[in-house]
Design a protein around this motif. Structure first.
Motif, PDB file in Angstrom:
ATOM      1  N   ALA A  66      -6.794   4.459  -2.418  1.00  0.00           N
ATOM      2  CA  ALA A  66      -7.500   3.232  -2.806  1.00  0.00           C
ATOM      3  C   ALA A  66      -6.794   2.023  -2.198  1.00  0.00           C
ATOM      4  O   ALA A  66      -6.323   1.136  -2.912  1.00  0.00           O
ATOM      5  CB  ALA A  66      -7.552   3.119  -4.333  1.00  0.00           C
ATOM      6  N   PRO A  67      -6.699   1.972  -0.850  1.00  0.00           N
ATOM      7  CA  PRO A  67      -5.912   0.887  -0.229  1.00  0.00           C
ATOM      8  C   PRO A  67      -6.414  -0.509  -0.584  1.00  0.00           C
ATOM      9  O   PRO A  67      -5.629  -1.458  -0.609  1.00  0.00           O
ATOM     10  CB  PRO A  67      -6.053   1.155   1.280  1.00  0.00           C
ATOM     11  N   ASP A  68      -7.723  -0.633  -0.875  1.00  0.00           N
ATOM     12  CA  ASP A  68      -8.259  -1.971  -1.196  1.00  0.00           C
ATOM     13  C   ASP A  68      -7.644  -2.554  -2.465  1.00  0.00           C
ATOM     14  O   ASP A  68      -7.745  -3.754  -2.705  1.00  0.00           O
ATOM     15  CB  ASP A  68      -9.780  -1.909  -1.369  1.00  0.00           C
ATOM     16  N   SER A  78     -11.028  -2.386   5.290  1.00  0.00           N
ATOM     17  CA  SER A  78     -11.271  -1.084   5.919  1.00  0.00           C
ATOM     18  C   SER A  78     -10.111  -0.590   6.779  1.00  0.00           C
ATOM     19  O   SER A  78     -10.253  -0.408   7.996  1.00  0.00           O
ATOM     20  CB  SER A  78     -12.529  -1.147   6.800  1.00  0.00           C
ATOM     21  N   PRO A  79      -8.937  -0.355   6.205  1.00  0.00           N
ATOM     22  CA  PRO A  79      -7.826   0.186   6.996  1.00  0.00           C
ATOM     23  C   PRO A  79      -8.167   1.573   7.556  1.00  0.00           C
ATOM     24  O   PRO A  79      -8.912   2.329   6.932  1.00  0.00           O
ATOM     25  CB  PRO A  79      -6.684   0.266   5.976  1.00  0.00           C
ATOM     26  N   SER A  80      -7.615   1.878   8.740  1.00  0.00           N
ATOM     27  CA  SER A  80      -7.910   3.159   9.413  1.00  0.00           C
ATOM     28  C   SER A  80      -6.885   4.199   8.992  1.00  0.00           C
ATOM     29  O   SER A  80      -6.035   4.628   9.790  1.00  0.00           O
ATOM     30  CB  SER A  80      -7.882   2.952  10.925  1.00  0.00           C
ATOM     31  N   CYS A  81      -6.962   4.621   7.748  1.00  0.00           N
ATOM     32  CA  CYS A  81      -5.931   5.512   7.201  1.00  0.00           C
ATOM     33  C   CYS A  81      -5.853   6.847   7.953  1.00  0.00           C
ATOM     34  O   CYS A  81      -4.774   7.434   8.062  1.00  0.00           O
ATOM     35  CB  CYS A  81      -6.179   5.750   5.712  1.00  0.00           C
ATOM     36  N   LEU A  82      -6.990   7.292   8.480  1.00  0.00           N
ATOM     37  CA  LEU A  82      -6.960   8.588   9.168  1.00  0.00           C
ATOM     38  C   LEU A  82      -6.115   8.537  10.439  1.00  0.00           C
ATOM     39  O   LEU A  82      -5.648   9.555  10.922  1.00  0.00           O
ATOM     40  CB  LEU A  82      -8.388   9.037   9.513  1.00  0.00           C
ATOM     41  N   ARG A 119       0.830  -1.209   0.000  1.00  0.00           N
ATOM     42  CA  ARG A 119       0.000   0.000   0.000  1.00  0.00           C
ATOM     43  C   ARG A 119       0.865   1.261   0.000  1.00  0.00           C
ATOM     44  O   ARG A 119       0.581   2.210  -0.734  1.00  0.00           O
ATOM     45  CB  ARG A 119      -0.946  -0.031   1.209  1.00  0.00           C
ATOM     46  N   GLN A 120       1.912   1.253   0.810  1.00  0.00           N
ATOM     47  CA  GLN A 120       2.810   2.423   0.832  1.00  0.00           C
ATOM     48  C   GLN A 120       3.398   2.698  -0.552  1.00  0.00           C
ATOM     49  O   GLN A 120       3.511   3.838  -0.973  1.00  0.00           O
ATOM     50  CB  GLN A 120       3.962   2.169   1.811  1.00  0.00           C
ATOM     51  N   MET A 121       3.760   1.617  -1.257  1.00  0.00           N
ATOM     52  CA  MET A 121       4.425   1.762  -2.556  1.00  0.00           C
ATOM     53  C   MET A 121       3.444   1.705  -3.723  1.00  0.00           C
ATOM     54  O   MET A 121       3.844   1.856  -4.873  1.00  0.00           O
ATOM     55  CB  MET A 121       5.460   0.642  -2.744  1.00  0.00           C
ATOM     56  N   VAL A 124      -3.973  -1.241  12.191  1.00  0.00           N
ATOM     57  CA  VAL A 124      -4.385  -0.018  11.472  1.00  0.00           C
ATOM     58  C   VAL A 124      -4.539  -0.302   9.973  1.00  0.00           C
ATOM     59  O   VAL A 124      -5.598  -0.083   9.383  1.00  0.00           O
ATOM     60  CB  VAL A 124      -3.369   1.129  11.697  1.00  0.00           C
ATOM     61  N   CYS A 125      -3.482  -0.825   9.372  1.00  0.00           N
ATOM     62  CA  CYS A 125      -3.508  -1.088   7.924  1.00  0.00           C
ATOM     63  C   CYS A 125      -4.042  -2.505   7.714  1.00  0.00           C
ATOM     64  O   CYS A 125      -3.362  -3.386   7.182  1.00  0.00           O
ATOM     65  CB  CYS A 125      -2.101  -0.926   7.347  1.00  0.00           C
ATOM     66  N   THR A 126      -5.258  -2.719   8.164  1.00  0.00           N
ATOM     67  CA  THR A 126      -5.855  -4.052   8.168  1.00  0.00           C
ATOM     68  C   THR A 126      -6.322  -4.451   6.764  1.00  0.00           C
ATOM     69  O   THR A 126      -6.521  -3.586   5.903  1.00  0.00           O
ATOM     70  CB  THR A 126      -7.048  -4.064   9.136  1.00  0.00           C
ATOM     71  N   ILE A 171       1.952   6.904   9.096  1.00  0.00           N
ATOM     72  CA  ILE A 171       2.762   7.063   7.877  1.00  0.00           C
ATOM     73  C   ILE A 171       1.857   7.341   6.670  1.00  0.00           C
ATOM     74  O   ILE A 171       2.178   7.015   5.537  1.00  0.00           O
ATOM     75  CB  ILE A 171       3.663   5.821   7.637  1.00  0.00           C
ATOM     76  N   ARG A 172       0.740   7.981   6.959  1.00  0.00           N
ATOM     77  CA  ARG A 172      -0.232   8.297   5.911  1.00  0.00           C
ATOM     78  C   ARG A 172       0.363   9.263   4.871  1.00  0.00           C
ATOM     79  O   ARG A 172       0.105   9.126   3.668  1.00  0.00           O
ATOM     80  CB  ARG A 172      -1.446   8.928   6.589  1.00  0.00           C
ATOM     81  N   ALA A 173       1.164  10.211   5.348  1.00  0.00           N
ATOM     82  CA  ALA A 173       1.648  11.265   4.447  1.00  0.00           C
ATOM     83  C   ALA A 173       2.442  10.697   3.271  1.00  0.00           C
ATOM     84  O   ALA A 173       2.380  11.226   2.162  1.00  0.00           O
ATOM     85  CB  ALA A 173       2.505  12.259   5.223  1.00  0.00           C
ATOM     86  N   GLY A 174       3.173   9.622   3.507  1.00  0.00           N
ATOM     87  CA  GLY A 174       3.996   9.083   2.415  1.00  0.00           C
ATOM     88  C   GLY A 174       3.373   7.896   1.723  1.00  0.00           C
ATOM     89  O   GLY A 174       4.073   7.180   0.993  1.00  0.00           O
ATOM     90  N   CYS A 175       2.074   7.673   1.929  1.00  0.00           N
ATOM     91  CA  CYS A 175       1.462   6.445   1.411  1.00  0.00           C
ATOM     92  C   CYS A 175       0.910   6.652   0.002  1.00  0.00           C
ATOM     93  O   CYS A 175      -0.049   7.412  -0.189  1.00  0.00           O
ATOM     94  CB  CYS A 175       0.349   5.984   2.350  1.00  0.00           C
ATOM     95  N   ALA A 176       1.477   5.954  -0.965  1.00  0.00           N
ATOM     96  CA  ALA A 176       1.033   6.091  -2.357  1.00  0.00           C
ATOM     97  C   ALA A 176      -0.314   5.417  -2.588  1.00  0.00           C
ATOM     98  O   ALA A 176      -0.987   5.719  -3.572  1.00  0.00           O
ATOM     99  CB  ALA A 176       2.080   5.484  -3.290  1.00  0.00           C
TER     100      ALA A 176
HETATM  101  S1  SF4 Z   1      -2.290   5.273   4.942  1.00  0.00           S
HETATM  102 FE1  SF4 Z   1      -1.418   3.635   3.723  1.00  0.00          FE
HETATM  103  S2  SF4 Z   1      -0.145   2.453   5.159  1.00  0.00           S
HETATM  104 FE2  SF4 Z   1      -1.495   3.779   6.374  1.00  0.00          FE
HETATM  105  S3  SF4 Z   1      -3.308   2.516   6.838  1.00  0.00           S
HETATM  106 FE3  SF4 Z   1      -3.766   3.626   4.960  1.00  0.00          FE
HETATM  107  S4  SF4 Z   1      -3.138   2.302   3.297  1.00  0.00           S
HETATM  108 FE4  SF4 Z   1      -2.163   1.518   5.162  1.00  0.00          FE
END
Ligand code: SF4
Length: 354
Positions: free
Chosen positions: A204-206, A187-191, A140-142, A182-184, A195-200
């Protein structure tokens, strides 16, 4: 990767776990082997009991395998217990734990992930770990959409690149903790993510990582018999290798013919049988439907058809035997004491002349 933010979050929010509160190579080895394919809340009571029974690697190495399997009973994937026991014996034979990843990987049941975990968490080495939780966070980060199984080398290279020098223990555990809480998967809890700021992949984490299609698991049927005599229950010990090796179970076999199963595997002739119910258990490779019968037999029980041993076990001692989860479930079907055979749907045939 914003390692300082991730580390600060981990130090403030990580869950307390017995193997985190007191750290040693032995405790990390036991916990990581137990955590393979098993949830944290299931593992904690097993880990605590295991540490009481086998507080040191020497204690585990000296214990008979049968006792280790008893303490593992119900945790599943019993090859892990055998490997752990073998690893403890190898460590003792070598005079202590290996000092690097290569040495750790030579221990039975220790793959790259477990070796990296012991090396970083317990030995303080700058080694990466990549498990399912870490894979998900990384993809998800990349914004890597591939199936993680196809990009293993790339994931490990990136995990090594991310490691902050001298902080691998907390950093690795932080990545795993983030993936677990968190990054489950759903429904990950992105808020809430540090490390949300650098997450590419945050928008659309799903989509990350790619979800592999699971092949259908084959199905099979089996039969098992509850045979009682004077407050004892007949148990049979499985072969020393293969599925559920060395564990005790109700005598039975694959297929739907209880008569043939008892004759072939414990040398008994079926007199009467009443079905108690069917237990469906899903192994990694097989969905098995086992029909359990309360049964009466004639003859003297003996181990045959692959069983190592049969034993009439006093009912009060059955729980302490090395039993698989499947066997515990089959036993529950017969937990009401039955001294009189039930008649409906019973399979009956005349008792042979004595
Ligand atoms: S911001 Fe990125 S790393 Fe953080 S929970 Fe969401 S998808 Fe996962």
């Amino acid at each position: 990767m914003d390692a300082p933010s991730l580390l600060a979050w981990y130090r403030a929010h990580h869950r307390s776990m017995p193997w985190r509160d007191i750290v040693s190579p032995y405790r990390t080895l036991v916990s990581e082997i137990m955590l393979q394919q098993t949830r944290v809340d299931t593992v904690i009571p097993y880990f605590e009991r295991f540490m009481k029974d086998f507080p040191t690697v020497d204690a585990l190495a000296e214990a008979p395998l049968e006792r280790v399997l008893e303490r593992w009973s119900g945790l599943g994937y019993y090859s892990r217990a055998r490997n752990l026991h073998g690893a403890a014996r190898a460590v003792v034979a070598e005079g202590g734990f290996p000092k690097d990843v290569e040495g750790l990987r030579a221990l039975p049941g220790v793959g790259p992930y477990t070796a990296g975990a012991i090396a970083s968490i317990a030995l303080g080495l700058d080694e990466a770990v990549v498990d399912g939780n870490v894979e998900r966070v990384m993809c998800r980060q990349m914004a890597w959409a591939e199936d993680p199984k196809r990009i293993k080398a790339r994931l490990w290279d990136k995990a090594r690149e991310w490691l902050p020098a001298g902080q691998a223990a907390d950093f690795n555990q932080a990545l795993m903790e983030l993936g677990a809480t968190v990054c489950t998967p759903l429904s990950p809890s992105c808020l809430l993510c540090p490390i949300r700021a650098g997450c590419a992949g945050v928008h659309a984490p799903d989509r990350y990582p790619a979800k592999e299609k699971k092949a259908a698991v084959p199905e099979a049927v089996a039969v098992a018999a509850l045979l009682r005599s004077e407050g004892r229950l007949l148990l049979a010990r499985r072969p020393p290798t293969g599925l559920l090796a060395g564990l005790w179970e109700l005598p039975g076999a694959l297929g739907d013919d209880l008569d043939a199963a008892l004759a072939a595997r414990v040398g008994l002739s079926l007199v009467e049988a009443t079905p108690l119910g069917t237990v469906t258990h899903v192994f990694s490779h097989l969905r098995l439907h086992t029909t359990v019968y309360e049964a009466r037999t004639a003859g003297v029980a003996r181990a045959d058809g692959g069983y190592q041993e049969v034993r009439w076990v006093p009912s009060a001692d059955v729980d302490g035997m090395a039993l698989s989860t499947l066997t515990r479930r089959t036993l529950r079907l017969g937990s009401a004491p039955t001294t009189t055979p039930r008649t409906p749907a019973a399979k009956r045939r005349p008792a042979p002349p004595s």
